[in-house]
Design a protein around this motif. Structure first.
Motif, PDB file in Angstrom:
ATOM      1  N   ALA A 133      71.798  27.844  -3.138  1.00 12.82           N
ATOM      2  CA  ALA A 133      70.882  28.236  -2.070  1.00 12.82           C
ATOM      3  C   ALA A 133      69.592  28.253  -2.026  1.00 12.82           C
ATOM      4  O   ALA A 133      68.645  29.190  -2.124  1.00 12.82           O
ATOM      5  CB  ALA A 133      71.115  29.718  -1.971  1.00 12.82           C
ATOM      6  N   ILE A 134      69.141  26.765  -2.056  1.00  7.54           N
ATOM      7  CA  ILE A 134      67.660  26.671  -2.193  1.00  7.54           C
ATOM      8  C   ILE A 134      67.296  26.470  -0.477  1.00  7.54           C
ATOM      9  O   ILE A 134      67.904  25.796   0.210  1.00  7.54           O
ATOM     10  CB  ILE A 134      67.472  25.271  -2.843  1.00  7.54           C
ATOM     11  N   ARG A 135      66.253  27.126  -0.234  1.00 10.46           N
ATOM     12  CA  ARG A 135      65.798  27.281   1.261  1.00 10.46           C
ATOM     13  C   ARG A 135      64.308  26.702   1.161  1.00 10.46           C
ATOM     14  O   ARG A 135      63.461  27.169   0.708  1.00 10.46           O
ATOM     15  CB  ARG A 135      65.761  28.637   1.550  1.00 10.46           C
ATOM     16  N   ILE A 136      64.115  25.761   2.222  1.00  5.50           N
ATOM     17  CA  ILE A 136      62.969  24.935   2.437  1.00  5.50           C
ATOM     18  C   ILE A 136      62.723  25.322   3.899  1.00  5.50           C
ATOM     19  O   ILE A 136      63.381  24.488   4.480  1.00  5.50           O
ATOM     20  CB  ILE A 136      62.662  23.880   1.914  1.00  5.50           C
ATOM     21  N   TYR A 137      61.639  25.850   4.243  1.00  6.88           N
ATOM     22  CA  TYR A 137      61.187  26.006   5.889  1.00  6.88           C
ATOM     23  C   TYR A 137      60.081  25.197   5.977  1.00  6.88           C
ATOM     24  O   TYR A 137      58.898  25.545   5.438  1.00  6.88           O
ATOM     25  CB  TYR A 137      61.098  27.414   6.096  1.00  6.88           C
ATOM     26  N   GLY A 138      60.108  24.124   6.855  1.00  4.90           N
ATOM     27  CA  GLY A 138      58.914  23.163   6.857  1.00  4.90           C
ATOM     28  C   GLY A 138      57.596  23.844   7.456  1.00  4.90           C
ATOM     29  O   GLY A 138      57.626  24.924   8.152  1.00  4.90           O
ATOM     30  N   GLY A 139      56.575  23.204   7.214  1.00  2.76           N
ATOM     31  CA  GLY A 139      55.432  23.560   7.987  1.00  2.76           C
ATOM     32  C   GLY A 139      54.547  22.340   8.108  1.00  2.76           C
ATOM     33  O   GLY A 139      54.866  21.414   8.213  1.00  2.76           O
ATOM     34  N   HIS A 140      53.223  22.462   7.717  1.00  4.92           N
ATOM     35  CA  HIS A 140      52.458  21.308   8.151  1.00  4.92           C
ATOM     36  C   HIS A 140      52.333  20.498   6.786  1.00  4.92           C
ATOM     37  O   HIS A 140      51.801  19.480   7.051  1.00  4.92           O
ATOM     38  CB  HIS A 140      50.941  21.869   8.698  1.00  4.92           C
ATOM     39  N   HIS A 167      72.585  25.334   0.679  1.00  2.14           N
ATOM     40  CA  HIS A 167      71.313  25.046   0.638  1.00  2.14           C
ATOM     41  C   HIS A 167      70.746  24.696   2.126  1.00  2.14           C
ATOM     42  O   HIS A 167      71.579  24.370   3.185  1.00  2.14           O
ATOM     43  CB  HIS A 167      71.072  23.626  -0.032  1.00  2.14           C
ATOM     44  N   TYR A 168      69.570  25.146   2.574  1.00  2.00           N
ATOM     45  CA  TYR A 168      69.028  25.131   3.747  1.00  2.00           C
ATOM     46  C   TYR A 168      67.697  24.643   3.887  1.00  2.00           C
ATOM     47  O   TYR A 168      66.517  25.294   3.470  1.00  2.00           O
ATOM     48  CB  TYR A 168      69.087  26.415   4.139  1.00  2.00           C
ATOM     49  N   LEU A 169      67.649  23.484   4.524  1.00  2.00           N
ATOM     50  CA  LEU A 169      66.280  22.878   4.763  1.00  2.00           C
ATOM     51  C   LEU A 169      65.953  22.601   6.196  1.00  2.00           C
ATOM     52  O   LEU A 169      66.796  22.161   7.022  1.00  2.00           O
ATOM     53  CB  LEU A 169      66.389  21.288   4.098  1.00  2.00           C
ATOM     54  N   THR A 170      64.957  22.905   6.668  1.00  2.67           N
ATOM     55  CA  THR A 170      64.828  22.799   8.180  1.00  2.67           C
ATOM     56  C   THR A 170      63.255  22.764   8.362  1.00  2.67           C
ATOM     57  O   THR A 170      62.389  22.965   7.685  1.00  2.67           O
ATOM     58  CB  THR A 170      64.959  24.126   8.887  1.00  2.67           C
ATOM     59  N   ALA A 171      63.237  21.267   9.236  1.00  2.00           N
ATOM     60  CA  ALA A 171      61.742  21.010   9.824  1.00  2.00           C
ATOM     61  C   ALA A 171      60.695  20.712   8.657  1.00  2.00           C
ATOM     62  O   ALA A 171      59.568  20.852   8.679  1.00  2.00           O
ATOM     63  CB  ALA A 171      61.057  22.280  10.494  1.00  2.00           C
TER      64      ALA A 171
END
Length: 196
Positions: A133-140, A167-171
């Motif tokens: 459950a690694i989560r990465i939420y994108g930004g700049h 795992h959840y990776l977005t943007a």
């Protein structure tokens, strides 16, 4: 708050432990981590290497999008085995012209990187995470290695021989044309709206 747990007391400020963004801040930041409390970074560029976080449910936050931890020696910037860690608003920078090693290497479960986090200029992995459950939420900010070999990746999630899930990776953006994302023995992952 972007995370779903109660804060036990006020976070500690790395400046109160002697971090100054001018000299090596490793000892000061590690002392703040060792309290087991959440750690706050005022805006600035902090110089560090070899930080370890083995506490569970610890948050590392900054505001304003202008906070960076820059590697100042070979090895990782931060590693550890803590579960349920949260990082928000911190950019991890390697120095590929001088220092080797991954920027971030974590083995814990349920690690979250929120918007305005990133990791770049790594001569190794920008992020290596082997738990579930690694989560990465994108930004700049970008996630990028500068290594260009056939087996070099910007982000590596999972570990050979052990299935990891959810795992959840977005943007997110990766910045190395020959890098990208490596998923090792992973299942049930979601990758949305990324530029890889």
């Amino acid at each position: 708050k972007a995370h779903n747990r109660m804060i036990a007391g006020a976070p500690v400020n790395v400046l109160d432990f002697g971090a100054d963004g001018v000299t090596d801040d490793t000892a000061a930041i590690q002392a703040a981590i060792n309290t087991g409390k959440d750690v706050f970074f005022p805006e600035g560029n902090y110089l560090a290497q070899g930080l370890t976080v083995n506490n569970n449910q610890q948050c590392f936050t900054a505001v304003g999008g202008n906070t960076r931890i820059t590697k100042n020696a070979n090895g990782t910037i931060i590693s550890g085995s803590g579960d349920d860690l949260y990082f928000g608003g911190i950019d991890f920078r390697g120095d590929a012209s001088s220092f080797t090693g991954d920027n971030i290497s974590l083995t814990g479960e349920r690690i979250t990187f929120s918007e305005n986090c990133g990791s770049s200029d790594a001569y190794g992995r920008a992020l290596k995470a082997t738990g579930n459950a690694i989560r990465i939420y994108g930004g700049h900010n970008t996630w990028a290695t500068t290594a260009t070999g056939a087996s070099d990746y910007d982000i590596e999630i999972g570990v050979s021989g052990t299935a990891t899930l959810y795992h959840y990776l977005t943007a997110i953006r990766t910045g190395q044309a020959t890098g990208g994302i490596l998923l090792v023995d992973c299942g049930s992952q979601t990758i949305l709206g990324c530029q890889i």
